[in-house]
Design a protein around this motif. Sequence first.
Motif, PDB file in Angstrom:
ATOM      1  N   ALA A 227       1.111  -1.591  -0.205  1.00  0.00           N
ATOM      2  CA  ALA A 227       0.020   0.178   0.322  1.00  0.00           C
ATOM      3  C   ALA A 227       0.732   1.015  -0.217  1.00  0.00           C
ATOM      4  N   GLY A 231      -0.025   1.784  -3.904  1.00  0.00           N
ATOM      5  CA  GLY A 231      -0.343   2.814  -3.564  1.00  0.00           C
ATOM      6  C   GLY A 231      -1.972   2.706  -3.525  1.00  0.00           C
ATOM      7  N   ARG A 232      -1.465   0.592  -3.096  1.00  0.00           N
ATOM      8  CA  ARG A 232      -3.004  -0.571  -3.009  1.00  0.00           C
ATOM      9  C   ARG A 232      -3.179  -1.467  -1.899  1.00  0.00           C
ATOM     10  N   ASP A 234      -6.160   1.067  -0.172  1.00  0.00           N
ATOM     11  CA  ASP A 234      -5.802   2.296   0.164  1.00  0.00           C
ATOM     12  C   ASP A 234      -5.364   2.485   1.670  1.00  0.00           C
TER      13      ASP A 234
END
Length: 310
Positions: A227, A231-232, A234
């Motif tokens: 994450a 960015g995954r 959120d």
Amino acid sequence: MNIGELSRLTGLPVKTIRYYSDVGLVPEAERSPAGYRRYDHAALVRLEFVRTLRELGLDLATIRRVLERGADLGAVAAAHAEALGAQIRVLRLRRAALRAVASRDAGPADLDRLAKIAQAGADERRRILDEFFDSIFSGIAESASTDGTRSGEAFAGGMRSVTADLPDDPTDEQVDAWIELAELLRQPDFRDKLREMGRRSFAPGAPRVVPTDPAELKWFTDLVGAAQDRGRPDPATVADTVLARWASMAGRADGPSLRAEVIAALEGGVEPRAERYWQLMAVINGWPPVPATMHRWAWFLSALKEGAGR
């Protein structure tokens, strides 16, 4: 050949060659009718040998014994190599102290302290660590963990059993790590933080909602790492996923109370310098590198706080 020619062939000053001749290390083959020294090829070879031994640091008396076969060259070389090794180790430690001074705003007193730290023997390193442990573990009473397998006293004993075992011939990286570690252990605010972390962790009835199992911690850092780096998912999803898993493992309800407990635990436990302690210990003792994870925990703490008001 005359002494001037010998000087040109070897690069040694005439004065040095004359001295070696006078003390019998490189005797001349003959004298000219005018009294000038004359040398043959054997003298040239002998002079080159003497120069090599001198460049290696042997004194003239030892060189004489070697030339006269009063000493075995192999034994002399081995003894001298060992002495040079000791000198090299001392010089490496001094260089490390100078590098440490150069990397910070340090004065003469700092140089003296860092030099002593760099050259500390095993007993002194043990004393520095013991004094540090005495400071941070004072007041931590023995208290059983939730599963009855761990106590503050046992944890302190485990920490004390890990020593800074520099090898006899440490690398530059190991010496630098030892100096950094010794300086880290001197920081009063670091000691205060660890003392408070210990008090919270081992106080009777202290909640233990953050797991310590290595496999579970790897799951956590992999999830947070994905994450944080890509960015995954959120942050909110990560926080909810982790809390739900930890609640299930602890037999607790997943809700604001659990979130508050985890936030409190991480606020007291996210300390990059504690991780740095183990990274430095790994370098000093030649262990596998300790990966950095504190930035993962700090990111997760921020995600928890952001979601606390939802």
